[in-house]
Enzyme design. Sequence first.
Site, PDB file in Angstrom:
ATOM      1  N   SER A  13       1.067   6.408   2.614  1.00  0.00           N
ATOM      2  CA  SER A  13       1.743   7.383   3.477  1.00  0.00           C
ATOM      3  C   SER A  13       2.977   7.981   2.810  1.00  0.00           C
ATOM      4  O   SER A  13       3.669   7.321   2.049  1.00  0.00           O
ATOM      5  CB  SER A  13       2.193   6.720   4.781  1.00  0.00           C
ATOM      6  OG  SER A  13       1.098   6.144   5.437  1.00  0.00           O
ATOM      7  N   GLU A  50      -9.225  -1.644   6.055  1.00  0.00           N
ATOM      8  CA  GLU A  50      -7.976  -1.782   6.812  1.00  0.00           C
ATOM      9  C   GLU A  50      -8.263  -1.843   8.312  1.00  0.00           C
ATOM     10  O   GLU A  50      -7.621  -2.553   9.059  1.00  0.00           O
ATOM     11  CB  GLU A  50      -7.063  -0.590   6.492  1.00  0.00           C
ATOM     12  CG  GLU A  50      -5.749  -0.613   7.257  1.00  0.00           C
ATOM     13  CD  GLU A  50      -4.725   0.387   6.730  1.00  0.00           C
ATOM     14  OE1 GLU A  50      -5.117   1.298   5.982  1.00  0.00           O
ATOM     15  OE2 GLU A  50      -3.547   0.241   7.087  1.00  0.00           O
ATOM     16  N   GLU A  90      -5.608   8.050  17.824  1.00  0.00           N
ATOM     17  CA  GLU A  90      -6.237   9.376  17.906  1.00  0.00           C
ATOM     18  C   GLU A  90      -7.157   9.615  16.711  1.00  0.00           C
ATOM     19  O   GLU A  90      -8.270  10.135  16.863  1.00  0.00           O
ATOM     20  CB  GLU A  90      -5.169  10.472  17.961  1.00  0.00           C
ATOM     21  CG  GLU A  90      -4.378  10.543  19.272  1.00  0.00           C
ATOM     22  CD  GLU A  90      -3.380   9.410  19.435  1.00  0.00           C
ATOM     23  OE1 GLU A  90      -2.944   8.822  18.407  1.00  0.00           O
ATOM     24  OE2 GLU A  90      -3.050   9.068  20.583  1.00  0.00           O
ATOM     25  N   SER A 118       4.790  -1.245   4.255  1.00  0.00           N
ATOM     26  CA  SER A 118       4.999  -2.622   4.697  1.00  0.00           C
ATOM     27  C   SER A 118       5.127  -3.533   3.495  1.00  0.00           C
ATOM     28  O   SER A 118       4.341  -3.438   2.552  1.00  0.00           O
ATOM     29  CB  SER A 118       3.817  -3.094   5.548  1.00  0.00           C
ATOM     30  OG  SER A 118       3.626  -2.231   6.625  1.00  0.00           O
ATOM     31  N   GLN A 155       0.832  -1.197   0.000  1.00  0.00           N
ATOM     32  CA  GLN A 155       0.000   0.000   0.000  1.00  0.00           C
ATOM     33  C   GLN A 155       0.872   1.254   0.000  1.00  0.00           C
ATOM     34  O   GLN A 155       1.507   1.573   1.004  1.00  0.00           O
ATOM     35  CB  GLN A 155      -0.884  -0.020   1.252  1.00  0.00           C
ATOM     36  CG  GLN A 155      -1.804   1.165   1.402  1.00  0.00           C
ATOM     37  CD  GLN A 155      -2.438   1.191   2.782  1.00  0.00           C
ATOM     38  OE1 GLN A 155      -1.891   0.649   3.741  1.00  0.00           O
ATOM     39  NE2 GLN A 155      -3.580   1.825   2.894  1.00  0.00           N
TER      40      GLN A 155
HETATM   41  C1  LIG Z   1       4.301  -0.802  11.414  1.00  0.00           C
HETATM   42  C2  LIG Z   1       3.735   0.196  10.459  1.00  0.00           C
HETATM   43  C3  LIG Z   1       3.370  -0.218   9.184  1.00  0.00           C
HETATM   44  C4  LIG Z   1       2.858   0.705   8.263  1.00  0.00           C
HETATM   45  N1  LIG Z   1       2.545   0.257   7.008  1.00  0.00           N
HETATM   46  C5  LIG Z   1       2.106   1.160   6.087  1.00  0.00           C
HETATM   47  C6  LIG Z   1       1.870   0.756   4.750  1.00  0.00           C
HETATM   48  O1  LIG Z   1       2.051  -0.400   4.405  1.00  0.00           O
HETATM   49  N2  LIG Z   1       1.471   1.666   3.837  1.00  0.00           N
HETATM   50  C7  LIG Z   1       1.237   2.952   4.199  1.00  0.00           C
HETATM   51  O2  LIG Z   1       0.840   3.733   3.329  1.00  0.00           O
HETATM   52  N3  LIG Z   1       1.460   3.393   5.458  1.00  0.00           N
HETATM   53  C8  LIG Z   1       1.901   2.519   6.420  1.00  0.00           C
HETATM   54  N4  LIG Z   1       2.148   2.942   7.703  1.00  0.00           N
HETATM   55  C9  LIG Z   1       2.012   4.360   8.012  1.00  0.00           C
HETATM   56  C10 LIG Z   1       0.885   4.727   8.936  1.00  0.00           C
HETATM   57  O3  LIG Z   1      -0.345   4.636   8.273  1.00  0.00           O
HETATM   58  C11 LIG Z   1       1.166   6.155   9.460  1.00  0.00           C
HETATM   59  O4  LIG Z   1       2.318   6.085  10.232  1.00  0.00           O
HETATM   60  C12 LIG Z   1       0.035   6.690  10.300  1.00  0.00           C
HETATM   61  O5  LIG Z   1      -1.108   6.928   9.523  1.00  0.00           O
HETATM   62  C13 LIG Z   1       0.418   7.975  11.041  1.00  0.00           C
HETATM   63  O6  LIG Z   1       1.003   8.921  10.220  1.00  0.00           O
HETATM   64  P1  LIG Z   1       2.389   9.630  10.648  1.00  0.00           P
HETATM   65  O7  LIG Z   1       3.326   8.531  10.923  1.00  0.00           O
HETATM   66  O8  LIG Z   1       2.711  10.598   9.597  1.00  0.00           O
HETATM   67  O9  LIG Z   1       2.069  10.373  12.022  1.00  0.00           O
HETATM   68  P2  LIG Z   1       1.438  11.832  12.168  1.00  0.00           P
HETATM   69  O10 LIG Z   1       0.219  11.922  11.331  1.00  0.00           O
HETATM   70  O11 LIG Z   1       2.472  12.855  12.007  1.00  0.00           O
HETATM   71  O12 LIG Z   1       0.985  11.764  13.682  1.00  0.00           O
HETATM   72  C14 LIG Z   1       1.849  12.022  14.801  1.00  0.00           C
HETATM   73  C15 LIG Z   1       1.005  12.042  16.061  1.00  0.00           C
HETATM   74  O13 LIG Z   1       0.034  13.079  15.973  1.00  0.00           O
HETATM   75  C16 LIG Z   1      -1.251  12.584  16.170  1.00  0.00           C
HETATM   76  N5  LIG Z   1      -2.212  13.296  15.348  1.00  0.00           N
HETATM   77  C17 LIG Z   1      -2.101  13.604  14.030  1.00  0.00           C
HETATM   78  N6  LIG Z   1      -3.199  14.248  13.600  1.00  0.00           N
HETATM   79  C18 LIG Z   1      -4.024  14.353  14.677  1.00  0.00           C
HETATM   80  C19 LIG Z   1      -5.321  14.916  14.878  1.00  0.00           C
HETATM   81  N7  LIG Z   1      -6.010  15.466  13.888  1.00  0.00           N
HETATM   82  N8  LIG Z   1      -5.854  14.837  16.113  1.00  0.00           N
HETATM   83  C20 LIG Z   1      -5.166  14.256  17.117  1.00  0.00           C
HETATM   84  N9  LIG Z   1      -3.952  13.714  16.985  1.00  0.00           N
HETATM   85  C21 LIG Z   1      -3.391  13.762  15.780  1.00  0.00           C
HETATM   86  C22 LIG Z   1      -1.149  11.130  15.743  1.00  0.00           C
HETATM   87  O14 LIG Z   1      -2.187  10.374  16.302  1.00  0.00           O
HETATM   88  C23 LIG Z   1       0.215  10.757  16.247  1.00  0.00           C
HETATM   89  O15 LIG Z   1       0.125  10.436  17.595  1.00  0.00           O
HETATM   90  C24 LIG Z   1       2.675   2.048   8.642  1.00  0.00           C
HETATM   91  C25 LIG Z   1       3.017   2.451   9.943  1.00  0.00           C
HETATM   92  C26 LIG Z   1       3.549   1.542  10.833  1.00  0.00           C
HETATM   93  C27 LIG Z   1       3.925   2.019  12.220  1.00  0.00           C
END
Ligand SMILES: Cc1cc2nc3c(=O)[nH]c(=O)nc-3n(C[C@H](O)[C@H](O)[C@H](O)COP(=O)(O)OP(=O)(O)OC[C@H]3O[C@@H](n4cnc5c(N)ncnc54)[C@H](O)[C@@H]3O)c2cc1C
Lengths: 399, 376
Positions: free
Chosen positions: A121, A236, A369, A153, A118
């Site tokens: 991100s 998902e 969140e 992933s 996928q």
């Molecule tokens: C093990 C693992 C596998 C993954 N696999 C994939 C994959 O295969 N394909 C893919 O596309 N993505 C993948 N991801 C990515 C995952 O979907 C993102 O990490 C996730 O959506 C969070 O985005 P970010 O890391 O940019 O955090 P951010 O969005 O920057 O968030 C940082 C913090 O801020 C909080 N936050 C952000 N916005 C808000 C809001 N509006 N209100 C309150 N709190 C908020 C979040 O909850 C978090 O605690 C994977 C992540 C992990 C850890």
Amino acid sequence: MPVTATTSVPDAERLRALVRDFLATHDPRERLRFLRARFDAGLAWVHYPEGLGGLGLPRALQSVVDEEFAAAGAPDNAPRRNLIGLGMVAPTILRFGTEEQKRRFLRPLWTGEEAWCQLFSEPGAGSDLAVLATRAVRDGDDWVVTGQKVWTSRAHEADWAILLARTDPDVPKHRGLTYFLCDMHSPGVVVRPLRQATGEAEFNEVFLNRVRIPDAHRLGAVGDGWRVAQTTLMNERIAIGGGAAPRETGALGVVARTWRERPELRTPGLHDELLRLWVAWEVNRLTNERIRQQLANGQPGPEGSAVKLAFARLNQRVTGLELTLLAGEGLAYDDWTMRRPAGVDFTQRSPGYRYLRAKGNSIEGGTSEILRNIIAERVLGLPPEPRTDKDVPWKDLPR
Amino acid sequence: MSTLPDLRYSDVEDALRASVRDLLADRCPWSAVLRRCETSEPYDMDLWRRLAGGLGCAGLLVPERYGGAGASAREVAVVLEELGRAVAPVPFLGSAVLATSALLACGAGDGADDCLGPLAAGERTAALAVPFATPPGAPFPASVHAEGDRLTGRVVGVVDAVVADLLVVPATGADGPGLYVVEVGGSAVAVTLRTSLDLTRPIADVTLDGAAARRVAGPESAAAALDAALVAGAALLASEQLGVAEQCLETTVGYVKTRYQFGRPIGGFQAVKHRLADLWAAVTSARSAARYAAACLATADPDVRVATAVAQAHCSEVAVTAAEECVQLHGGIGFTWEHPAHLYLKRAKACEIALGSPDRHRAALAALVDLPAATP
Ligand SMILES: Cc1cc2nc3c(=O)[nH]c(=O)nc-3n(C[C@H](O)[C@H](O)[C@H](O)COP(=O)(O)OP(=O)(O)OC[C@H]3O[C@@H](n4cnc5c(N)ncnc54)[C@H](O)[C@@H]3O)c2cc1C
């Protein structure tokens, strides 16, 4: 039987007979041939249309099929390794794909011949996925895609990817996105392992450098990518398997066994915590099953978020409890070597791995969140988060 | 692979829910509940007759041959959800669940049968004379002594006793434990209403002074019958707790959408949204636990004790949390007597203590699933 309320017994019985006939006429030792035939017989996912691995039957009947095949010791399609494909890609293609796309992609997806990842991100777009910057520009019959994806992933094992890219920077963020099916073997796709807290690399960075995607591999209309992606994201979040998991599975089962076998480790405080977690784990299992029964037909609703939310919290507490329980032994770790694991395993690796890996549960697939926002807004109808960027063209957004 | 029972609601259950809900909406708005709870008649016996006899709810557990509806614990659970939602002041739990289950468990031939018809019809009301806090698996009570067919002793904190025509009393005589039926009335039986935490379902003390009694279970079956009643009560109380929690959540969600502070509905603030999202997830899970306990009870599934302990440990805490959040998120209004939030808080906390606290149920569970306590 969990299926009685919405399905007629004759359906289940006829299906059982169908599976038995199939088993009698196909050799399970020829794994791939067996799986392909199972798909062609409509016994892959019975609620899919005929010709696409199904029989157009109620979804609830899938458990009948899965039970029969499992009881016969038939090979499965490695559902745990193919979570993204089976859980997310297939329902999205079924809903938005052209007839040609459905016929081209669903069968090898289901048999596991083609693995999926996928590409959603990006470094600048996680929770706020719609702000993503990977560009797709039309060029004749192709699209030319350039950008960077992250946390992908299994990208290193994937043959195909679902890809969300920006096709129009001049409209507000949600409206300028388009959804593609991207061949991971195309020139310009570069996958680099991204090591995680556990020491290994399940996920990757993916660089897309002028990757050509034929327009025939666009899923849904140009500019409609956000709506298509919603189906993927909904699926998902729903951690719903083919059948009910038995009691005490996963990390909880491991710690319960340790508790039974190692009386010298027990303390009153941990006993209380263990019982609380045992209850909560069991209740989450029941909820998973109840939602599965309810959704016997149709698309998953936002209720799946409740199970994911609870699972993330519980798995983190359970694995933390296990480490504390083991005291000195918990200070050891099994292996920091940078590896590319076949999947996530909450039972076979060391307690330290379980503890660390569980931290990803509240981030992957939408953070806890964000899930709470979704529940609050879509289920409870509470006012949406303030959206200052709603009517601003994407290109003018602060990033 | 383990297969779980159907945890959904059947069409019959939905229809039953609708008629109970209609009745309660009509006869039991919270304003009426609040008004009544300070009077000398805390129970609405007119509502009770309509629910018990009119809708046939009192006889749901009773087989048809005794004049009941021959339904199952699943339907009873649905009725309890609705009664919880309305904090309805009726003796359903005490009479139609606890006392009725005890009598049903006595088995035929010992005379319990004749009591069941009038109870099922809602013509008479009964109570099980044990302290409401008694958990399943508790030792047989020693507070009442039997001498032939005369009972003497005192039981404190009995639920729904103040409106009972009959008492089902565990007592110990020369040959051991027995279950006895005592008619209320006459000077040998005194039932005294207590000032109770739960205004909508008060407890009462029962004093027996040589009261005439009929033995309905002897030493061989009395303890098991009493325990069966406590298991049924605890398993089904979870559904009432679910109803309480659900109503608290709905009321609160409705309120935070309309209450403005800082120029916005308070339900738009993420701190509030997230708490309510968590609460919704908790209520969702409480429904699973309660449904499973009711389903196991309905089919006498061997897992019923585990299911009951899980449901009680979980649903008790969810109901209390929901009621506490309801008070808190209503702010000052939530703390006033005129608002129903306190009725739910009192009911939720009383339910948590009733038929075993969560901690007791977890302790029971520890034994059932072989997770023994630490040895000192
Ligand atoms: C093990 C693992 C596998 C993954 N696999 C994939 C994959 O295969 N394909 C893919 O596309 N993505 C993948 N991801 C990515 C995952 O979907 C993102 O990490 C996730 O959506 C969070 O985005 P970010 O890391 O940019 O955090 P951010 O969005 O920057 O968030 C940082 C913090 O801020 C909080 N936050 C952000 N916005 C808000 C809001 N509006 N209100 C309150 N709190 C908020 C979040 O909850 C978090 O605690 C994977 C992540 C992990 C850890």
